[in-house]
Motif scaffolding. Structure first.
Motif, PDB file in Angstrom:
ATOM      1  N   GLU A   1       1.108   7.201  -6.564  1.00  0.00           N
ATOM      2  CA  GLU A   1       0.002   8.127  -6.774  1.00  0.00           C
ATOM      3  C   GLU A   1       0.414   9.553  -6.447  1.00  0.00           C
ATOM      4  OE1 GLU A   1      -3.225   6.767  -4.480  1.00  0.00           O
ATOM      5  OE2 GLU A   1      -3.606   4.969  -5.690  1.00  0.00           O
TER       6      GLU A   1
ATOM      7  N   LYS B   1       2.120   1.929  -3.579  1.00  0.00           N
ATOM      8  CA  LYS B   1       1.043   2.444  -4.420  1.00  0.00           C
ATOM      9  C   LYS B   1       0.752   3.898  -4.108  1.00  0.00           C
ATOM     10  CE  LYS B   1      -1.207  -2.071  -4.964  1.00  0.00           C
ATOM     11  NZ  LYS B   1      -2.447  -2.857  -4.711  1.00  0.00           N
ATOM     12  N   LEU B   2       0.694   4.224  -2.819  1.00  0.00           N
ATOM     13  CA  LEU B   2       0.439   5.606  -2.433  1.00  0.00           C
ATOM     14  C   LEU B   2       1.559   6.528  -2.886  1.00  0.00           C
ATOM     15  CD1 LEU B   2      -1.343   7.599  -0.877  1.00  0.00           C
ATOM     16  CD2 LEU B   2      -0.101   7.000   1.199  1.00  0.00           C
TER      17      LEU B   2
ATOM     18  N   ALA C   1       0.829  -1.217   0.000  1.00  0.00           N
ATOM     19  CA  ALA C   1       0.000   0.000   0.000  1.00  0.00           C
ATOM     20  C   ALA C   1       0.853   1.252   0.000  1.00  0.00           C
ATOM     21  CB  ALA C   1      -0.928  -0.013   1.223  1.00  0.00           C
ATOM     22  N   TYR C   2       1.994   1.187   0.677  1.00  0.00           N
ATOM     23  CA  TYR C   2       2.861   2.376   0.719  1.00  0.00           C
ATOM     24  C   TYR C   2       3.424   2.703  -0.668  1.00  0.00           C
ATOM     25  CZ  TYR C   2       6.877   5.315   1.802  1.00  0.00           C
ATOM     26  OH  TYR C   2       7.784   6.332   1.820  1.00  0.00           O
TER      27      TYR C   2
END
Length: 852
Positions: A255, A251-252, A248-249
């Motif tokens: 983004e 991906k963030l 998740a890190y």
């Protein structure tokens, strides 16, 4: 005999000397005996005391200064002596290796590798320093596996231009052309030159062809580069290990990387600049309105002045296409930019046809947009002034309104009344102000007030600051005239106008809060003075409107407010003193209760008159017989016709009534109808529920809820509609819930148990035969510290003096040693020199003997 006697006496003396001497400390105890055996009695020094004092402990009555001095010298020799010996010397060993602090088990392979790498790097640095000035450098510089010498010897890379420039006639051609051939037929010079030119052209063509081939191959490789990338990436990816999936890190983070960055916005506009912009906008709209009224057209003055008024026959039409309007039809014959002869009208038609082919609906949409813009530019102010709550909100709504008008032109509001100017001067008198407003409807009146405020803003240059104060007083007087003698037909429109003027009251209060508050307080004081003259009757409706104005403009949650607090007390007096006899008075009372609950919505204060008035409304709704008497507090009556003023007779028609709140016409109507009775009781029940919810968390709320239970239980609910019965049930449940709460008995505050008295021990100082002045504890501690510092300082000075003497002694010994060595060396030199001189003298004497 004499010799023997002398020897015997000498042996006797020696025997006496060798006899063990008696120990003078044999009578001492065992510990002292051990000490006496290890120490020399002559080293013991005894300090004799003249007087023996009881209680004094003398620690230095006996000592060995010799032994202490020897120990001190030995300690100095081990510390200062060692430092003096290595002074100004650099031959010391320092272990700077990696992992020098680690033991044998902790020296892992990684540490050893790091140590080996550091050692190699240090050797490389030392070699580089050594080879920096080495002239016999044997290092070979290579390029692509070949030394520079080989490249210079065997390769002569030159460009194509250099090859063409350096091309010359070879030896074969020269010998043949200039000196004849080797048996071949001689050629003409012209033929030879032509062949040479042909050969040169052929070689040039070949070189050019090679260049083209290389260029084509390069272009092809660039085109196929994307096709080659997957193959290369695949080859490299197969060798690598499989990467874990992104979490998740990751991906963030991606983004955030590809997220568009914020653009720089315009700086914030202060109130003065905003007022100036608004005044300039209104002035521009006013000029456009006047121009339309004079039928001057919609063209700007600058555009009209930019049009050419006269064109001569010699005009070159340099700025024709720039100055001319696209929508004008001009059939003048002229050359266009391409040099073709024609009219501008033809060019416009061609352009229009091309635009029509691309999209013919765009022009219609643009025309509709322009029409809607013209209609909405002037109507925005009227339409949006009703909804404006602040200056910033008005601007946002004015920007959104044209977009809505473009999307839905069919649902646009009424056309703009062009009789309202955009710039309005402040009326000089109240009569002029009322005359200006009386010609227009309520929305237009609000627009007029808004434009007066914007044109007379105190932040504008050259504007009188008293204009806004005068306008505020005019509006208060205008509100008084509207509501003081209002009729049933006008009361609804007056409240609509009041709702439209509320934002402007708030805006005027912000411009000058002190003066506006003073003006409003003077009006409220005047109304209170009128009420005190006849406190049994309700004041006029405009007074209640002023209460509503205060709740919308000022903060009602403050503990003490110069405007809100007097109004709060004024409402308390009205509800507790004025009689309730007509429909108008009941409506005014319920209106006052509603405003009072708005005042205490956040602060949750208790206004006793509110609860008393609501109990009175319920009491008046209960039908009573001749002997029935219910407890009620004035100004309501216990018995008589006024005690059952809102009692509903048994009628089935009232059960079919729909839920409706109180109407504005109720505030000016005197007759009581069954419909009004139902609406009044329904409103009272809702207010009871709201008031009890406000005091639900207060201490003593049970005493406020209990009086309502006896009254609510006596209401005949069978005659009322369902919504009234539902509200009655909710109010009763809440009152029962609060009535069941019990008050906590009063109890003194809990105190901590008193601690037992602890007596500190009394210390008495031991008498030490020293007279000291009486000092406080802090000063005494300070004196002790100073005494210790002084004593330590003296000891440090003594030690430094002894260290200095020891160092000087070492220096003296070193000097004497060096002098001794120098003397011995000089003595040895003199000795050797004397021996040489003796040999020379002997040689000289031997030579003299030979002569003779």
């Amino acid at each position: 005999m004499g010799a023997r006697s002398k020897k015997a006496s000498a042996d006797a003396v020696y025997a006496k000397k060798t006899v063990k001497a008696a120990n003078p400390f044999e009578t001492a105890n065992g510990q002292s005996g051990k000490r006496a055996g290890n120490q020399n009695p002559f080293d013991v020094h005894v300090n004799k005391e003249k007087f023996q004092i009881l209680g004094r402990i003398c620690k230095h009555d006996r000592g060995m200064p010799g032994v202490s001095r020897a120990k001190a010298l030995e300690k100095r020799a081990q510390t200062i002596g060692k430092q003096f010996a290595v002074k100004n010397k650099t031959n010391r060993f320092k272990d700077n290796r990696i992992g020098r602090h680690l033991s044998g088990d902790q020296l892992t392979e990684s540490v050893m590798n790091a140590r080996y790498l550091a050692e190699k790097m240090s050797q490389v640095r030392q070699s580089q320093k050594a080879e920096k000035f080495n002239l016999n450098d044997d290092e070979l510089l290579t390029h692509r596996g070949q030394t520079l010498e080989e490249i210079e010897q065997y390769r002569d890379e030159r460009s194509d231009d250099e090859e063409l420039d350096d091309e010359g006639l070879d030896a074969e051609f020269t010998s043949t052309a200039h000196f004849g051939g080797d048996g071949d037929a001689p050629q003409d010079r012209q033929t030879a030159i032509e062949e040479m030119i042909t050969e040169q052209k052929r070689r040039k063509n070949e070189i050019a062809k090679e260049k083209d081939e290389v260029y084509d191959l390069t272009e092809k490789l660039d085109a196929n580069y994307k096709l080659l990338l997957p193959l290369v990436a695949k080859a490299t990816k197969d060798e690598q290990e499989a990467k874990p999936p992104p979490d998740a890190y990751d991906k963030l983070l991606k983004e955030m990387i590809f997220e568009p960055r914020g653009s720089v916005t315009d700086k914030l506009i202060n109130l003065e600049e905003l007022a100036k912009q608004e005044a300039a906008r209104l002035e521009k709209l006013e000029n456009e309105r006047l121009r339309r009224m004079r039928a001057e057209g919609d063209e700007d003055e600058q555009a009209a002045s930019a049009k050419p008024k006269h064109r001569s026959a010699d005009d070159l039409d340099d700025g024709y296409f720039l100055a001319g309007d696209d929508e004008e039809e001009d059939g003048t014959l002229a050359y266009d930019l391409d040099g073709n002869l024609g009219t501008h009208l033809n060019g416009k038609k061609d352009a229009q046809e091309e635009d029509a082919d691309e999209g013919g609906d765009d022009e219609e949409e643009e025309e509709e947009d322009e029409d809607s813009d013209e209609d909405s530019d002037d109507s925005d102010v009227d339409n949006l002034s009703d909804l404006k709550e602040s200056e910033s909100e008005s601007e946002e709504e004015e920007e959104k309104a044209p977009k809505q008008s473009k999307k839905k032109p069919a649902k646009s509001s009424a056309p703009l009344d062009t009789s309202i100017p955009f710039t309005i001067k402040m009326p000089k008198t109240y009569e002029d102000f009322t005359e200006l407003l009386s010609k227009h409807a309520a929305p237009q009146q609000a627009t007029i007030v808004e434009r007066i405020i914007k044109c007379n803003n105190p932040k504008l240059d050259g504007v009188n600051r008293e204009n806004v104060v005068k306008l505020y007083s005019f509006l208060l007087q205008y509100i008084k005239d509207l509501f003081e003698d209002a009729s049933e037909q006008d009361i609804r429109g007056n409240f609509q106008l009041l709702s439209l003027l509320m934002p402007h009251f708030f805006e005027l209060t912000k411009l000058n809060p002190e003066r506006m508050s003073t003006t409003l307080m003077e009006v409220i004081k005047e109304k209170h003075a009128e009420f005190r003259k006849n406190h049994k009757t309700y004041p006029s409706l405009d007074t209640l409107v002023y209460f509503k104005l205060v709740s919308n403009v000022y903060s009602t949650s403050d503990f003490r407010h110069p405007v809100v607090t007097p109004c709060f007390i004024f409402m308390q007096h009205i509800l507790s003193r004025a009689r309730v006899r007509t429909r108008q008075e009941i409506s005014m009372g319920l209106f006052t209760v509603t405003v009072a609950l708005e005042y205490v919505a956040q602060s949750k204060r208790i206004l006793p008159a509110v609860y008393n008035f609501l109990q009175g409304i319920v009491h008046m709704s209960i039908p009573k017989k001749e002997g029935d008497k219910l407890e009620i507090t004035p100004p309501f009556e216990r018995e008589g016709p006024l005690s059952k003023l809102l009692a509903l007779p048994a009628n089935k028609e009232t059960k079919k009534l729909e839920a409706q709140p109180l109407q504005a016409a109720d505030l000016v109507t005197q007759t009581i109808t069954p419909d009004f009775k139902v609406r009044a009781l329904d409103t009272a029940l809702l207010l009871i529920k709201e008031s009890l919810q406000l005091v639900e968390e207060q201490v003593g709320s049970c005493y406020l809820a209990k009086p309502f239970l006896s009254l609510l239980s006596r209401l005949p609910l069978k005659n009322y509609p369902e919504h009234v019965q539902l509200h009655h049930k909710e109010a009763t449940q809440l009152a029962e819930k609060l009535a069941e709460l019990k008050m906590k008995p009063l109890a003194p505050a809990e105190r901590k148990p008193k601690a037992l008295r602890l007596l500190e021990p009394r210390f008495e100082a031991v008498y030490d035969d020293k007279r000291r002045p009486k000092m406080t504890k802090a000063k005494e501690e300070r004196a002790k510290l100073l005494h210790k510092i002084k004593r330590e300082k003296k000891g440090a000075i003594r030690e430094i003096r002894r260290d200095t003497a020891f160092v000087q002694e070492l220096k003296l010994k070193q000097t004497l040693q060096s002098d001794k060595e120098r003397h011995e060396k000089v003595k040895r030199i003199y000795q050797e020199a004397s021996m040489q001189q003796g040999e020379l003298n002997e040689l000289a004497r031997s030579k003299k003997k030979k002569k003779f």
